[in-house]
Structures are given as structure tokens and as C-alpha cells.
Enzyme design. Structure first.
Site, short mmCIF file in Angstrom:
data_model
loop_
_atom_site.label_atom_id
_atom_site.label_comp_id
_atom_site.label_asym_id
_atom_site.label_seq_id
_atom_site.Cartn_x
_atom_site.Cartn_y
_atom_site.Cartn_z
N GLU A 117 -4.17 -3.25 7.67
CA GLU A 117 -4.68 -3.51 6.15
C GLU A 117 -5.81 -4.40 5.85
OE1 GLU A 117 -0.39 -2.25 4.27
OE2 GLU A 117 -0.46 -4.11 4.16
N ASP A 146 2.77 -10.35 3.40
CA ASP A 146 3.92 -10.51 4.26
C ASP A 146 3.52 -10.64 5.71
OD1 ASP A 146 6.41 -9.99 2.98
OD2 ASP A 146 6.56 -7.96 3.15
N LYS A 287 9.25 -4.49 1.81
CA LYS A 287 8.48 -4.72 0.64
C LYS A 287 9.54 -5.08 -0.39
CE LYS A 287 5.89 -1.86 -2.73
NZ LYS A 287 5.56 -0.59 -3.24
N ASP A 311 0.15 -1.10 -4.14
CA ASP A 311 0.00 -1.08 -2.69
C ASP A 311 -1.55 -1.93 -2.79
OD1 ASP A 311 2.39 -0.16 -2.51
OD2 ASP A 311 1.95 1.75 -1.52
N ASP A 449 11.51 1.95 -3.77
CA ASP A 449 11.07 2.13 -5.33
C ASP A 449 11.86 3.57 -5.90
OD1 ASP A 449 10.24 3.97 -3.10
OD2 ASP A 449 8.13 3.94 -3.53
#
Ligand SMILES: O=c1ccn([C@@H]2O[C@H](COP(=O)(O)OP(=O)(O)O[C@H]3O[C@H](CO)[C@@H](O)[C@H](O)[C@H]3O)[C@@H](O)[C@H]2O)c(=O)[nH]1
Ligand SMILES: [Mn+2]
Length: 735
Positions: A117, A146, A287, A311, A449
Site C-alpha cells: 500500500e 499497522d 484491521k 481503507d 466488518d
């Protein structure tokens, strides 16, 4: 009487949002009922025509079981199609009623790994969120890292400076989208010379910043001369790595600081970097763990009544989304019942024909709106506005009054808040508390989620789905078959594990949500078990064709009608849904291929991993999907050529099934031709069609095995292994 009616009408006029029924239901229901009858007849035929032992009875009963399952699953999927609705928010009414007297909002962004990412991508997202059309002093943006990476911290520090140029620029020219990475490539040079000057200045600054970030990320080290600019860099001077470090909380912009202003002297949103503590001996819960740490840390710093989370790749594409979401929460009539407002997950990197079926169009346009009618869409982890209290475990009660003014204006010194916040982000903080269970996001599920949203629904709240014409969020979807398989493995495994747990929607939701709502959840909960009947259906009838075992009614038998009717109408309807949701015809066809591929790989793994987990053989994982791909790969992706390249076991499954069907079709047809018995073809008509369709849909797989020469082809070793497995499969007796 007339006055009353008028009053009521005026009352309706003033709602902050509208709910519209989606039309065409009569035709849909007619279709659904006839298909249901068709399914019933198919099953009747199966039950009444079981062949004698040794004449394919076992295979027949298998077909019966598979069709029973498909029929049942089809019924489940109708729940969300029965009476879907659409919402519309009236932000001008909100403005008229509340002006700028709006609640504070905390925005959470999660990132996990600077390699998959890239920080420059994450920063574009952060900038788009800071630039919301919303009073900046009421906005607080938190980044959870993280990866615990100094590179990400460095990028955020750069961003905090660039924001001072970017925010006034966005506001002055009212631009969309407000992610600079998305805006500049698609914006034309302004004609007005002054505007052009500013445009070039900001563009230049942005490009230089991205350049610096990318090169420092490549080098993997932040130069010493930069580190002296902010005390935060010293957090990394003690060593440590992404899996083992102390908690870090750094407030890069303190929105309450009068000196924290942009180039034009306007207030800036608060900007916070957080890397919760990581120690090898403590499980960090992926997450969900990051989100819960953010909930606590933000409660120290801003404590806004609304929490939005995205995100790291999902930038804001619509600067009015906060105001739209508030139209639901602040609506006088039903706002108090709403726990969260979910926006769809849209991607900006889908190809025209959606080669890996990742556009989520039908889920976004059909299924989520259908769920909304029964109590609310699922929480899908990104693009969602929560009521903090509901997320923190509060049960819905009629008399609960939200304190919209909450959001501490502490006069506390910033370093004190940082220290306090750090103590909330340690590994031990949650021990012996209800965090991860009754409070915050739930732990232990790869789709944290969905299970969290389900729990919120079962606590009496409803949720709302808002899909404005201009997409609210746009992110990066998987661009290879491997990533797609991986993502769907996590999703199907996670949703199935909910189904198997005490949170099974039918049990846990019983008496708390409506049955169709529970069924809606099960559409995803039962993705994984679809793998077994699908595998059966793509193997056994084809083998039967080769070996002369007929498994369907003859061509002249009236019983063939329900089989044809159900498959034709079901597929036409699915095509209709896809086309009206924005897919192309080819895109639909590719999607069908991907459903098959996912069912025989991802979903199968989803089942197996759940069984292993039940037996205590494996633990939950969360593999972050990569948001970058190499150039060669991207080129093939643009051209919509399937990307294999590596030899993974999933590809062996895919190739084996493809080869098996090819051999069965050719072998079966050859037998009829050589024997000259047309009679035979009568008995095998549907099997020939089924096997033939499987061959046609697998054409790209054969190409990847035998024709392509590029690096993305199916490796020879996979082809070889698949040939071997295929031969073995030919020995499977059809009894
Ligand atoms: O240990 C972790 C793992 C992941 N993430 C973040 O979680 C987000 C989602 O991860 P990604 O790999 O992009 O997964 P997707 O499959 O795209 O995510 C979808 O599915 C997830 C559940 O499986 C949801 O959490 C996401 O919100 C939803 O977009 C990203 O921002 C990650 O940085 C963390 O913060 N910590
Ligand atoms: Mn993602």
C-alpha cells in the site's frame, strides 16, 4: 382535515432524505414465482426418476443434492430482490436547517504495509478526506499504520504541510475529486491565467512531494536532516520493527491550535498518526484491532459522535458525502434509529469488461439496496459513517438522545493528549475487557466488518445505504486472478465462519431482525458452501457424458422443460441485472466465468479452512491485498488478458476442470458420431449443452495453457499437473 393533510405533506417535504421503491417488481415477482415452480418440478423429476443401482444411482442422488442446494440458495438470494429501495439525501435542506451547526466527525484510515500500500497512494486518500466540504475545525483525520513504518509517518508529515496549499485550492475552485492523484491527471489546464498559475503551483508542489515520498520509500530510509524537523521521528530511534514496537501517537496538526492554519488563514482539520503497540506474544487482530485502537485514541483527542472509516486506497470522490450522511443521522423522524450509513465500494481500476468480475456492480446496485429495505445494508468495512455510540456497543432505545455537540474541545496540552492516547493503544489495554466482543469491532473473523454490522443490527439499530450519482469513494480493486481468488477466499471464509458460529444470522438474528434480512446476510454467508455442488456440477455430468451415463431428461420428455426454463430464465435475469447495473454483455460473461472459478477455488478453500478452524488446525489470517502491480502485468490487465504466471494449486484446479470438460465433450461427441446413434444424443442433450458451455466459458483458460507465450500464461508445470489430475479424474466411476 385538509389542513392536517397539508401539514403532513409539509412534514414529508421537510424530511432530510427520501426513500424510493424501485419499480418493475410485478414482472420480477412473476419471473421469480415461475422459476420457483420450475425448481420444484426439477426436484420432483429427480425424486421420481431415480435410476436402478449400478445405472448411475449414486451420481443421480448427487445431482439431486446439488440441485436441492442450488434451489435453496436461489430462494435465499431472492430476499434482497423482493422490494429494493433507493435513498436520496437532501443536503440543501440540511444546510437550510442547520447551516454550519454540524457535528464533529472523526475519520479513520487504515493502512498496513508500505510495500503493498504505497504511502503516496495513502496520502492522496488522506488529502481527499481533509478536503471535505465541511467545517475543518470539526474534522479529525486519523491514520492507523499497522506497518508501524517511519516511511508512512514521513509521508504523513509531508502531507500535513502540503495540505496547507491543497485545501484552499480545493475550496477556491470547488474541484472534484479532491484526491490530487486522481484530480491532476484528469483535469484540464485552467484558461484563466491566475487560476492557471495557482493550478501549476499546486500541481508542482504535489508532484515534488510525491517524488520525495516515493524515492524515500524506495530507499527505505528517512534522511537524518529530515528527521530533525519533527519530534515524531524519534519514535523510531529505539529500533523495533513492524511486529515489535511501542505505541506511537503523533498529532501532526492540532485543529484546536490557532496557529494551525492553511495558506489563507483558515483552520485545518486535526491530523493524527497512530501505530498501536505490537508485540510478538500478543495477537493484534488485524484491521479490527487497529479500528478499536483508533476508537479509543480518538476518544481522547476529538471524541466526535460520528466516525467514518475508509481503507487506505479509497479516496473521497465526492466532497459532500459527510453532509449527505448527516441527512440520515439528523433526520428528525428516523435519524435516531440509524447506526451507520454505508456507501458502496467502487473501484477506479476496473477494465471495461470486468475481466475478473470485480466491479461489484450487482452487489452495489441490487443487493445492498435490497438489504436496506429489510433493516439496512451490511457494514462493508470502508466508506461507512458510524454513530460512535452504536459502534461502541450501545443497544438501540427509543429514548436515547444523541449529544451532537460532543467532541471535546480540550484545553489540554497536546503532548499530554498524546501520552494518554498512547496508553490506550497498548497490547495489554484490552485484556479482560469487552473490546473486540461487545465493544467496537469484533475479533476473530476475517470479515470483521460484516460481523460487527450484524451485531449492531441485532442490537436494534438499522443502517442506511446511500449510493449518490457521483460515487462517494473510489478505490483500488484486485487486478489479477490471484488477488481476486485471495480476496474472495477471505470474504467467503469469513462470511461462512459467521454462519457456522453462534452469530449465524438465522439464530443470532432470530427475533431481532426480520427473516429476509437474515437471508440477505446468508447470501454471503453461504458463498463458500456453494463450492461443493458447483464442483459436482462441473465434473459429474461431463464425466457421465463421456461414460454414457445420462443424468438429465431426454430431449423429447416434457420433464426437460423445467430444466431449460430455470436455467434460461435465471441467466437472462442475471444478465438483465448486470446490464442495468452498468456491466457490459462481455462483462457479464466474464463474471459468470469468475463465479465458476471462485466457487471451485476461493470458496472451496473457504470451506476447507473453516473445517480446519473448527478442528483447531488453523488460525485466522488476513492477507492484505496488494494495490500495486508490475508494468507487464498491468499491460495485460488493460488488454483484459487473464494473468496466471505462477504455479499455484488454484490454477491446477481451474486447469484440471477446464481440461476435463474439453476431453469429455470431445470424447462424448466422438462416440456418438462413430456409433452413428442419434438416439444417444437425445438422452444426452442437456449434458452436451452443459459440457459445451463449460468448454466455451473456459476458452481463455485453454489459451493460457496452450496458445499464449507471455509471462502471464499458465506455466507448463501447472498444465502438466492438470493433465495428470484430469486423467485420474477420468477413472472416477459413475455409479
Ligand atoms: O492487519 C491489518 C490488515 C489490513 N488492514 C487494512 O484493512 C484494509 C482492507 O484490506 P485490503 O487488503 O484492502 O482488503 P479488501 O479485501 O480490499 O477489504 C475489504 O474486506 C475487508 C474484510 O475482509 C474489509 O475490512 C475492508 O474494509 C474491505 O474493503 C486496508 O486498508 C488495510 O490496510 C489493517 O489495517 N491491518
Ligand atoms: Mn482493498
Amino acid at each position: 382535515m385538509r389542513r392536517l393533510r397539508e401539514d403532513r405533506r409539509r412534514g414529508e417535504m421537510e424530511r432530510l432524505f427520501a426513500t424510493e421503491k424501485i419499480g418493475g417488481r410485478a414482472l420480477y415477482k412473476l419471473q421469480a414465482i415461475t422459476v420457483l415452480v420450475g425448481i420444484y418440478l426439477v426436484l420432483c423429476y429427480r425424486v421420481t426418476h431415480v435410476p436402478a443401482a449400478a445405472a448411475g444411482r449414486a451420481a443421480w442422488l448427487g445431482m439431486l443434492a446439488a440441485e436441492l442446494w442450488f434451489g435453496f440458495y436461489w430462494v435465499i438470494t431472492q430476499s434482497v430482490r423482493w422490494c429494493p429501495i433507493r435513498r436520496r439525501a437532501f443536503k440543501d435542506r440540511l444546510a437550510a436547517r442547520y447551516g454550519e451547526r454540524l457535528p464533529c466527525v472523526d475519520i479513520f484510515v487504515c493502512t498496513a504495509d508500505p510495500q503493498s500500500e504505497p504511502p503516496s497512494l495513502v496520502m492522496a486518500t488522506i488529502l481527499s478526506l481533509m478536503a471535505y466540504n465541511y467545517p475543518p475545525e470539526k474534522l479529525n483525520v486519523y491514520l492507523s499504520d499497522d506497518g508501524g513504518s517511519i516511511l508512512t509517518f514521513y509521508a504523513l508529515w509531508e502531507t500535513s504541510a502540503f495540505a496547507k496549499h491543497w485545501l484552499p485550492f480545493c475550496r477556491r475552485y470547488n474541484i472534484e475529486p479532491r484526491s490530487p492523484a486522481a484530480y491532476f491527471p484528469q483535469s484540464d489546464k485552467p484558461n484563466d491565467p491566475r487560476a492557471f498559475e495557482e493550478w501549476s503551483l499546486v500541481k508542482g508542489l504535489y508532484e515534488e512531494m510525491t517524488e520525495r515520498i516515493d524515492s524515500i520509500v524506495r530507499s527505505g530510509k528517512v534522511p537524518e536532516e529530515i528527521k530533525v524537523n519533527h519530534k515524531g521521528f524519534s519514535e523510531w530511534s529505539t529500533g523495533g520493527n513492524s511486529k515489535d514496537h511501542q505505541p506511537i501517537v503523533q498529532i501532526l496538526i492540532d485543529g484546536k491550535d490557532r496557529d494551525a492554519v492553511d495558506k489563507e488563514g483558515n483552520a485545518l482539520p486535526t491530523l493524527v498518526y497512530m501505530a498501536r503497540e505490537k508485540r510478538p506474544q500478543y495477537h493484534h487482530n488485524f484491521k479490527a484491532g487497529a479500528m478499536n485502537a483508533l476508537i479509543r485514541v480518538s476518544s481522547m483527542i476529538s471524541n466526535s459522535p460520528i466516525i467514518m472509516n475508509v481503507d487506505c486506497d479509497m479516496y473521497s470522490n465526492n466532497s459532500d458525502s459527510i453532509r449527505e450522511a448527516l441527512c440520515f443521522f439528523l433526520d428528525e423522524e428516523t435519524g435516531h434509529k440509524i447506526a451507520f450509513v454505508q456507501y458502496p465500494q467502487n473501484y477506479n481500476n476496473m477494465t471495461k469488461n470486468n475481466i475478473y468480475g470485480n466491479s461489484l456492480n450487482v452487489i452495489n446496485q441490487v443487493e445492498m439496496g435490497g438489504m436496506d429495505a429489510w433493516g439496512g445494508p451490511l457494514y462493508i468495512g470502508t466508506g461507512c459513517f458510524h454513530r460512535r455510540e452504536a459502534l461502541c456497543g450501545r443497544t438501540f432505545t427509543k429514548d436515547y438522545k444523541e449529544d451532537w455537540d460532543r467532541g471535546i474541545k480540550t484545553q489540554q496540552r497536546i503532548d499530554l493528549s498524546e501520552e494518554k492516547a498512547k496508553s490506550l493503544a497498548t497490547c495489554t489495554y484490552e485484556l479482560n475487557t469487552l473490546w473486540g466482543n461487545k465493544i467496537g469491532l469484533k475479533y476473530g473473523c476475517p470479515v470483521e466488518d460484516v460481523i460487527t454490522g450484524l451485531a449492531i443490527h441485532c442490537r436494534g439499530w438499522r443502517s442506511v445505504y446511500n449510493d449518490p450519482p457521483r460515487a462517494a469513494f473510489v478505490g483500488v480493486g484486485p487486478t489479477t486472478i490471484a488477488q481476486t481468488i485471495l480476496q474472495h477466499k477471505r470474504w467467503s471464509e469469513g462470511n461462512f465462519s459467521i454462519f457456522l458460529s453462534k452469530y449465524c444470522p438465522f439464530l443470532f438474528g432470530h427475533g431481532k431482525t426480520r427473516l429476509p434480512h437474515q437471508m440477505g446476510y446468508c447470501i454471503y454467508g453461504l458463498w463458500a458452501p456453494n463450492s461443493l455442488p458447483t464442483l459436482y456440477y462441473v465434473v459429474i455430468p461431463s464425466l457421465g457424458l463421456l461414460k454414457g451415463t445420462s443424468l438429465f431428461p431426454e430431449i423429447m420428455s416434457p420433464w426437460i422443460t423445467p430444466f431449460i426454463y430455470v436455467s434460461v430464465v435465471k441467466n437472462i435475469y442475471s444478465l438483465y441485472e448486470a446490464l442495468t447495473s452498468g456491466d457490459t454483455l462481455r462483462g457479464w460473461w466474464n463474471g459468470q466465468r469468475m463465479w465458476m472459478v471462485k466457487r471451485i477455488t476461493s470458496y472451496l478453500y473457504g470451506v476447507i479452512d473453516n473445517i480446519r478452524k473448527l478442528l483447531g488446525l488453523s488460525k485466522m489470517g488476513f492477507v492484505v491485498s496488494s494495490k500495486v502491480s508490475d508494468e507487464d502485468e498491468s499491460k495485460r490487465y488493460e488488454q483484459e488478458i487473464m494473468e496466471f504466471g505462477t504455479s499455484s494449486p488454484e490454477y491446477v484446479i481451474i486447469a484440471t476442470i477446464a481440461l476435463l470438460n474439453l476431453v469429455c465433450l470431445v470424447g462424448g461427441l466422438a462416440q456418438f458420431l462413430t456409433s452413428g446413434q442419434n438416439m444417444l444424443l437425445n438422452n444426452f442433450f442437456l449434458q452436451v449443452i452443459l459440457c459445451g458451455l463449460l468448454v466455451v466459458i473456459n476458452i481463455p483458460i485453454y489459451e493460457a495453457m496452450f496458445l499464449r507465450k507471455d509471462r502471464g500464461r499458465i506455466p507448463f508445470s501447472v498444465t502438466l499437473a492438470s493433465l495428470g489430475f484430469m486423467m485420474l479424474a477420468l477413472f472416477v466411476p459413475i455409479v
